[in-house]
Design a protein around this motif. Structure first.
Motif, mmCIF file in Angstrom:
data_model
loop_
_atom_site.group_PDB
_atom_site.id
_atom_site.type_symbol
_atom_site.label_atom_id
_atom_site.label_comp_id
_atom_site.label_asym_id
_atom_site.label_seq_id
_atom_site.Cartn_x
_atom_site.Cartn_y
_atom_site.Cartn_z
ATOM 1 N N ARG A 285 0.842 -1.198 0.000
ATOM 2 C CA ARG A 285 0.000 0.000 0.000
ATOM 3 C C ARG A 285 0.874 1.244 0.000
ATOM 4 O O ARG A 285 1.946 1.287 0.585
ATOM 5 C CB ARG A 285 -0.914 -0.007 1.226
ATOM 6 C CG ARG A 285 -1.893 -1.183 1.242
ATOM 7 C CD ARG A 285 -2.641 -1.255 2.557
ATOM 8 N NE ARG A 285 -3.380 -0.027 2.844
ATOM 9 C CZ ARG A 285 -4.006 0.204 3.984
ATOM 10 N NH1 ARG A 285 -3.983 -0.713 4.945
ATOM 11 N NH2 ARG A 285 -4.658 1.328 4.173
ATOM 12 N N VAL A 286 0.382 2.292 -0.635
ATOM 13 C CA VAL A 286 1.113 3.560 -0.701
ATOM 14 C C VAL A 286 0.636 4.515 0.384
ATOM 15 O O VAL A 286 1.404 5.316 0.916
ATOM 16 C CB VAL A 286 0.944 4.211 -2.092
ATOM 17 C CG1 VAL A 286 1.637 5.564 -2.142
ATOM 18 C CG2 VAL A 286 1.481 3.274 -3.172
ATOM 19 N N ILE A 287 -0.640 4.426 0.744
ATOM 20 C CA ILE A 287 -1.241 5.318 1.736
ATOM 21 C C ILE A 287 -1.627 4.508 2.968
ATOM 22 O O ILE A 287 -2.201 3.422 2.854
ATOM 23 C CB ILE A 287 -2.472 6.034 1.155
ATOM 24 C CG1 ILE A 287 -2.035 6.959 0.016
ATOM 25 C CG2 ILE A 287 -3.213 6.808 2.226
ATOM 26 C CD1 ILE A 287 -3.188 7.630 -0.690
ATOM 27 N N MET A 288 -1.309 5.024 4.143
ATOM 28 C CA MET A 288 -1.554 4.311 5.392
ATOM 29 C C MET A 288 -2.324 5.190 6.379
ATOM 30 O O MET A 288 -2.379 6.415 6.220
ATOM 31 C CB MET A 288 -0.218 3.888 6.026
ATOM 32 C CG MET A 288 0.553 2.866 5.215
ATOM 33 S SD MET A 288 2.336 2.963 5.540
ATOM 34 C CE MET A 288 2.801 4.289 4.419
ATOM 35 N N GLY A 289 -2.903 4.539 7.407
ATOM 36 C CA GLY A 289 -3.652 5.266 8.420
ATOM 37 C C GLY A 289 -3.576 4.569 9.759
ATOM 38 O O GLY A 289 -2.689 3.720 9.994
ATOM 39 N N ASN A 290 -4.519 4.887 10.643
ATOM 40 C CA ASN A 290 -4.526 4.321 11.989
ATOM 41 C C ASN A 290 -4.617 2.799 11.959
ATOM 42 O O ASN A 290 -5.413 2.227 11.210
ATOM 43 C CB ASN A 290 -5.705 4.878 12.794
ATOM 44 C CG ASN A 290 -5.558 6.366 13.066
ATOM 45 O OD1 ASN A 290 -4.444 6.867 13.154
ATOM 46 N ND2 ASN A 290 -6.669 7.060 13.199
ATOM 47 N N GLY A 291 -3.786 2.156 12.776
ATOM 48 C CA GLY A 291 -3.812 0.707 12.883
ATOM 49 C C GLY A 291 -2.977 -0.027 11.849
ATOM 50 O O GLY A 291 -2.812 -1.252 11.936
#
Length: 399
Positions: A183-189
């Motif tokens: 993945r190129v974009i990440m977030g919480n968790g």
């Protein structure tokens, strides 16, 4: 019980409560900034109070401290110039030895005598200086219930988010290089993988930070007068916790070749999307932060460098944060209060037959308090303003 005995009993019980609170909050107590100069000022004022001319027009004779009050607000309630908090503290020096240890439930009494005013916590100067704290069982530290200088929600995010660094700091900081599922974009968790700078792998060892902040895009902060770069403001995007060290391993197809196994981090608190290439820097320790509002002792002539958190809006107003071109190298300290001035405007004299250009003088436009300092820049909260604040506006010592 005699008056003297009541005073001793009251003092003993009050000190016992406060001592327990301070013992539980020793780390926080270290952050109460009381300078020798402020203490000397307070002791001088305590001998007789402050002149009545310094009182605010509607200063109340009595006031019960409420939850949600701030030291700045109470100072402004009693004094015409709220930044002169040491004077307000001195008015009650005997019963409030630390200006930060004022709690909801205390009653303040204003005495006026001989052209001077004094603030007490008991009526009529009885000497029974009782600290009146709301009657409920307290299992938490009293330090945590003391009044803040400013509304906490206005500045707390900035105590961990903005970061001013030199040009190379972010370039040499550990960077996010990969994530699961490509993945190129990440977030919480989400879980991500990080590499340290050459020769400085990110390792999970005793004494090494586990909590990091994630940053992107170091934006140059330029002095609006000289154009000089004062530092680079890194954009805060989230938090990361180090869960596995960076190591090396033999390549599966060639045992003689060594490959890097990046460190593993778990992401949280994302303010926006976290991306490959974002950088990690150790998170600062969170602690109780409070300030004594005061005028700088040295002469200040600063300028607004930027309006924090906005690249499109050109004006700032009350309760917004600005960056100024003075820092610790210039003697700036958290708690310094500065007067905002409007820019000198050039206008055409329409009453002149030749339509000559004239320059209008700067005017006082409000107040700002410094709350976070770096070497050459500081962050300040606009406490009040009559007109919009713009980049290039001046800040000087309050009068």
């Amino acid at each position: 019980m005699t008056a003297a005995a009541r005073v001793r009993a009251t003092a003993f019980s009050t000190l016992a409560v406060l001592a327990g609170a301070l013992a539980a909050g020793a780390v926080q107590a270290q952050n109460y900034p009381i300078t020798p100069a402020q203490r000397a000022t307070a002791q001088q004022v305590a001998s007789r109070g402050v002149p009545l001319s310094e009182l605010a027009p509607n200063a109340p004779d009595t006031y019960v401290v409420q939850r949600g009050d701030t030291l700045w607000g109470i100072s402004g309630m009693y004094l015409k110039r709220p930044w002169r908090w040491p004077e307000l503290w001195g008015m009650n020096l005997q019963s409030i030895p630390n200006p930060h240890l004022i709690f909801p439930g205390q009653t303040l009494y204003l005495e006026k005598d001989g052209g001077y005013a004094r603030l007490r916590t008991s009526p009529g100067g009885s000497g029974d200086e009782t600290v009146r704290i709301s009657p409920r069982t307290r299992s938490d530290s009293l330090v945590g219930t003391a009044l803040p200088t400013l509304k906490p929600h206005l500045i707390e995010p900035f105590l961990v988010q903005p970061l001013v660094v030199d040009e190379l700091t972010l370039e040499q900081a550990p960077r996010i290089v990969a994530t699961r599922d490509e993945r190129v974009i990440m977030g919480n968790g989400d879980r991500a993988y990080v590499r340290g700078a050459q020769g400085h792998p990110l390792e999970l060892e005793p004494g090494v930070p586990r909590q990091y902040r994630v940053f992107r895009n170091a934006v140059a902060l330029k002095d609006p007068v000289t154009g000089e770069v004062l530092g680079y403001e890194a954009q805060y995007v989230g938090r990361a916790e180090l869960v596995r060290s960076e190591t090396t391993a033999a390549a599966p197809d060639d045992a003689s070749r060594v490959e890097v196994v990046p460190a593993t981090v778990d992401l949280s608190g994302a303010k926006e999307e976290i991306r490959l290439g974002d950088r990690l820097l150790p998170a600062p320790r969170r602690g109780f932060v409070n300030y004594v509002p005061r005028a700088p002792r040295e002469e200040v002539d600063a300028r607004v460098v930027s309006l924090y958190g906005s690249t499109t809006v050109s004006n700032a107003a009350q309760n917004q944060v600005i960056t100024i071109n003075r820092g610790t190298a210039d003697g700036m300290e958290a708690g310094h209060v500065l007067t905002l001035l409007t820019k000198e405007e050039r206008v055409r004299d329409k009453t002149d037959s030749e339509r000559a250009m004239i320059r209008l003088p700067s005017e006082a436009n409000g107040l700002a308090m410094v709350f976070l300092t770096f070497d050459r820049v500081s962050y300040a909260l606009i406490l009040q303003s009559q007109r919009p604040v713009q980049v290039g506006d001046r800040l000087v010592n309050p009068e």
